[in-house]
Design an enzyme around this catalytic site. Structure first.
Site, PDB file in Angstrom:
ATOM      1  N   PRO A 164     -20.087  80.898  71.026  1.00  0.00           N
ATOM      2  CA  PRO A 164     -19.660  79.535  70.710  1.00  0.00           C
ATOM      3  C   PRO A 164     -18.423  79.455  69.827  1.00  0.00           C
ATOM      4  O   PRO A 164     -18.228  80.272  68.932  1.00  0.00           O
ATOM      5  CB  PRO A 164     -20.875  78.938  69.980  1.00  0.00           C
ATOM      6  CG  PRO A 164     -21.670  80.098  69.527  1.00  0.00           C
ATOM      7  CD  PRO A 164     -21.437  81.187  70.526  1.00  0.00           C
ATOM      8  N   ASN A 165     -17.644  78.433  70.119  1.00  0.00           N
ATOM      9  CA  ASN A 165     -16.427  78.068  69.378  1.00  0.00           C
ATOM     10  C   ASN A 165     -15.251  78.996  69.616  1.00  0.00           C
ATOM     11  O   ASN A 165     -14.131  78.710  69.182  1.00  0.00           O
ATOM     12  CB  ASN A 165     -16.709  77.944  67.868  1.00  0.00           C
ATOM     13  CG  ASN A 165     -17.749  76.878  67.586  1.00  0.00           C
ATOM     14  OD1 ASN A 165     -17.579  75.739  68.002  1.00  0.00           O
ATOM     15  ND2 ASN A 165     -18.839  77.233  66.930  1.00  0.00           N
ATOM     16  N   ARG A 193      -8.724  76.831  65.804  1.00  0.00           N
ATOM     17  CA  ARG A 193      -9.610  76.631  64.651  1.00  0.00           C
ATOM     18  C   ARG A 193      -9.355  77.714  63.601  1.00  0.00           C
ATOM     19  O   ARG A 193      -9.194  78.886  63.924  1.00  0.00           O
ATOM     20  CB  ARG A 193     -11.080  76.635  65.075  1.00  0.00           C
ATOM     21  CG  ARG A 193     -11.662  77.993  65.324  1.00  0.00           C
ATOM     22  CD  ARG A 193     -13.173  78.044  65.160  1.00  0.00           C
ATOM     23  NE  ARG A 193     -13.655  79.332  65.654  1.00  0.00           N
ATOM     24  CZ  ARG A 193     -14.816  79.854  65.355  1.00  0.00           C
ATOM     25  NH1 ARG A 193     -15.656  79.211  64.605  1.00  0.00           N
ATOM     26  NH2 ARG A 193     -15.166  81.026  65.827  1.00  0.00           N
ATOM     27  N   TYR A 240      -8.997  83.391  61.955  1.00  0.00           N
ATOM     28  CA  TYR A 240      -9.105  83.967  63.296  1.00  0.00           C
ATOM     29  C   TYR A 240      -7.766  84.236  63.985  1.00  0.00           C
ATOM     30  O   TYR A 240      -7.744  84.775  65.098  1.00  0.00           O
ATOM     31  CB  TYR A 240      -9.967  83.051  64.181  1.00  0.00           C
ATOM     32  CG  TYR A 240     -11.381  82.896  63.658  1.00  0.00           C
ATOM     33  CD1 TYR A 240     -12.253  83.984  63.616  1.00  0.00           C
ATOM     34  CD2 TYR A 240     -11.839  81.677  63.170  1.00  0.00           C
ATOM     35  CE1 TYR A 240     -13.538  83.858  63.118  1.00  0.00           C
ATOM     36  CE2 TYR A 240     -13.125  81.530  62.670  1.00  0.00           C
ATOM     37  CZ  TYR A 240     -13.969  82.627  62.642  1.00  0.00           C
ATOM     38  OH  TYR A 240     -15.242  82.511  62.152  1.00  0.00           O
ATOM     39  N   ASN A 294     -18.760  89.382  71.401  1.00  0.00           N
ATOM     40  CA  ASN A 294     -18.551  88.648  70.158  1.00  0.00           C
ATOM     41  C   ASN A 294     -19.440  87.410  70.272  1.00  0.00           C
ATOM     42  O   ASN A 294     -19.046  86.413  70.883  1.00  0.00           O
ATOM     43  CB  ASN A 294     -17.086  88.243  69.994  1.00  0.00           C
ATOM     44  CG  ASN A 294     -16.873  87.494  68.672  1.00  0.00           C
ATOM     45  OD1 ASN A 294     -17.841  87.113  68.005  1.00  0.00           O
ATOM     46  ND2 ASN A 294     -15.627  87.283  68.307  1.00  0.00           N
ATOM     47  N   ALA A 349     -21.380  82.588  66.122  1.00  0.00           N
ATOM     48  CA  ALA A 349     -22.455  82.314  65.156  1.00  0.00           C
ATOM     49  C   ALA A 349     -23.835  82.745  65.654  1.00  0.00           C
ATOM     50  O   ALA A 349     -24.752  82.938  64.842  1.00  0.00           O
ATOM     51  CB  ALA A 349     -22.458  80.832  64.806  1.00  0.00           C
ATOM     52  N   GLU A 378     -20.375  95.477  69.478  1.00  0.00           N
ATOM     53  CA  GLU A 378     -20.296  94.154  68.841  1.00  0.00           C
ATOM     54  C   GLU A 378     -18.921  94.034  68.198  1.00  0.00           C
ATOM     55  O   GLU A 378     -18.470  94.948  67.500  1.00  0.00           O
ATOM     56  CB  GLU A 378     -21.403  94.081  67.774  1.00  0.00           C
ATOM     57  CG  GLU A 378     -21.440  92.801  66.989  1.00  0.00           C
ATOM     58  CD  GLU A 378     -22.554  92.817  65.929  1.00  0.00           C
ATOM     59  OE1 GLU A 378     -23.414  93.741  65.959  1.00  0.00           O
ATOM     60  OE2 GLU A 378     -22.549  91.934  65.063  1.00  0.00           O
ATOM     61  N   HIS A 405     -16.254  91.461  66.046  1.00  0.00           N
ATOM     62  CA  HIS A 405     -15.926  90.238  65.307  1.00  0.00           C
ATOM     63  C   HIS A 405     -14.461  90.274  64.917  1.00  0.00           C
ATOM     64  O   HIS A 405     -13.978  91.297  64.403  1.00  0.00           O
ATOM     65  CB  HIS A 405     -16.779  90.114  64.044  1.00  0.00           C
ATOM     66  CG  HIS A 405     -18.233  90.054  64.362  1.00  0.00           C
ATOM     67  ND1 HIS A 405     -18.825  88.926  64.877  1.00  0.00           N
ATOM     68  CD2 HIS A 405     -19.202  91.004  64.288  1.00  0.00           C
ATOM     69  CE1 HIS A 405     -20.102  89.176  65.093  1.00  0.00           C
ATOM     70  NE2 HIS A 405     -20.358  90.425  64.762  1.00  0.00           N
ATOM     71  N   ARG A 426     -17.167  87.600  53.976  1.00  0.00           N
ATOM     72  CA  ARG A 426     -17.321  86.150  54.059  1.00  0.00           C
ATOM     73  C   ARG A 426     -18.695  85.713  53.515  1.00  0.00           C
ATOM     74  O   ARG A 426     -19.329  86.440  52.761  1.00  0.00           O
ATOM     75  CB  ARG A 426     -17.090  85.706  55.514  1.00  0.00           C
ATOM     76  CG  ARG A 426     -15.686  86.074  56.010  1.00  0.00           C
ATOM     77  CD  ARG A 426     -15.447  85.622  57.432  1.00  0.00           C
ATOM     78  NE  ARG A 426     -15.487  84.175  57.560  1.00  0.00           N
ATOM     79  CZ  ARG A 426     -15.566  83.531  58.730  1.00  0.00           C
ATOM     80  NH1 ARG A 426     -15.584  84.228  59.859  1.00  0.00           N
ATOM     81  NH2 ARG A 426     -15.604  82.216  58.761  1.00  0.00           N
TER      82      ARG A 426
HETATM   83  C1  DQA Z   1     -17.063  85.673  64.437  1.00  0.00           C
HETATM   84  C2  DQA Z   1     -17.743  85.638  63.070  1.00  0.00           C
HETATM   85  C3  DQA Z   1     -18.940  84.704  63.076  1.00  0.00           C
HETATM   86  O1  DQA Z   1     -19.560  84.690  61.814  1.00  0.00           O
HETATM   87  C4  DQA Z   1     -18.481  83.296  63.411  1.00  0.00           C
HETATM   88  O2  DQA Z   1     -19.590  82.425  63.488  1.00  0.00           O
HETATM   89  C5  DQA Z   1     -17.662  83.232  64.644  1.00  0.00           C
HETATM   90  C6  DQA Z   1     -16.688  84.284  64.910  1.00  0.00           C
HETATM   91  C7  DQA Z   1     -15.769  86.513  64.425  1.00  0.00           C
HETATM   92  O3  DQA Z   1     -15.281  86.832  65.498  1.00  0.00           O
HETATM   93  O4  DQA Z   1     -15.244  86.835  63.349  1.00  0.00           O
HETATM   94  O5  DQA Z   1     -17.729  82.267  65.404  1.00  0.00           O
HETATM   95  O6  DQA Z   1     -17.950  86.259  65.368  1.00  0.00           O
END
Ligand code: DQA
Length: 148
Positions: free
Chosen positions: A11-12, A19, A24, A75, A78, A99, A101, A108
């Site tokens: 998501p996102n 964003r 990011y 990735n 959240a 995984e 990120h 964080r």
């Molecule tokens: C994320 C880190 C997560 O905590 C966050 O909710 C994201 C992006 C990252 O790529 O740094 O949406 O996965």
């Protein structure tokens, strides 16, 4: 052995580049996909690339990968910190799970320090920016080239 790789985004991440660019970066999801395609081509890997804001879609893609792919780069956004369902799906996948990120989650908020996905992941990248995807694919290529 299959040379198919799934790169999955949660998501996102469709808002990447728009964003919180201070966290990011400025590259978009399309830029990341193009970079993954280039890296896969260079290593003769086949790629399925997806992003979804819906947990069940990510789970369905992991199930699909189960039948055909040797590796998943994920990735989960959240969902990393909340989803037992994604962990269960990954536990049903026999190949390599990386995984990834973009941000350095351990620097964080405390709620980002725990990852359900890390309980299954064979490797974890955090804080490499979008370059992390390239590094993850390079690792999968190395495994595909050296595994018998
Ligand atoms: C994320 C880190 C997560 O905590 C966050 O909710 C994201 C992006 C990252 O790529 O740094 O949406 O996965």
């Amino acid at each position: 052995m299959s040379r198919l790789v799934f790169v999955l985004n949660g998501p996102n991440l469709n808002l990447l580049g728009k964003r919180q660019p201070h966290i990011y970066g400025h590259e978009t999801m399309e830029d990341v996909e193009a970079m993954c395609r280039k890296t896969c081509e260079a290593h003769r890997l086949e790629l399925r690339y997806h992003q979804s804001n819906r947990e069940y879609e990510l789970i369905d893609w992991i199930h699909e990968a189960r039948e055909k792919a040797f590796g998943i780069v994920i990735n989960p956004g959240a969902f990393t910190h909340t989803s037992v369902a994604i962990l269960d799906a990954l536990n049903a996948f026999d190949g390599t799970v990386i995984e990834c990120h973009i941000s350095q989650v351990h620097k964080r908020e405390a709620f980002r320090h725990h990852s359900y996905v890390s309980m299954r992941a064979d490797a974890v990248l955090a804080g490499f920016g979008t370059q992390g995807y390239t590094l993850a694919i390079q690792r999968l290529a190395h495994l595909a080239d050296t595994k018998k």
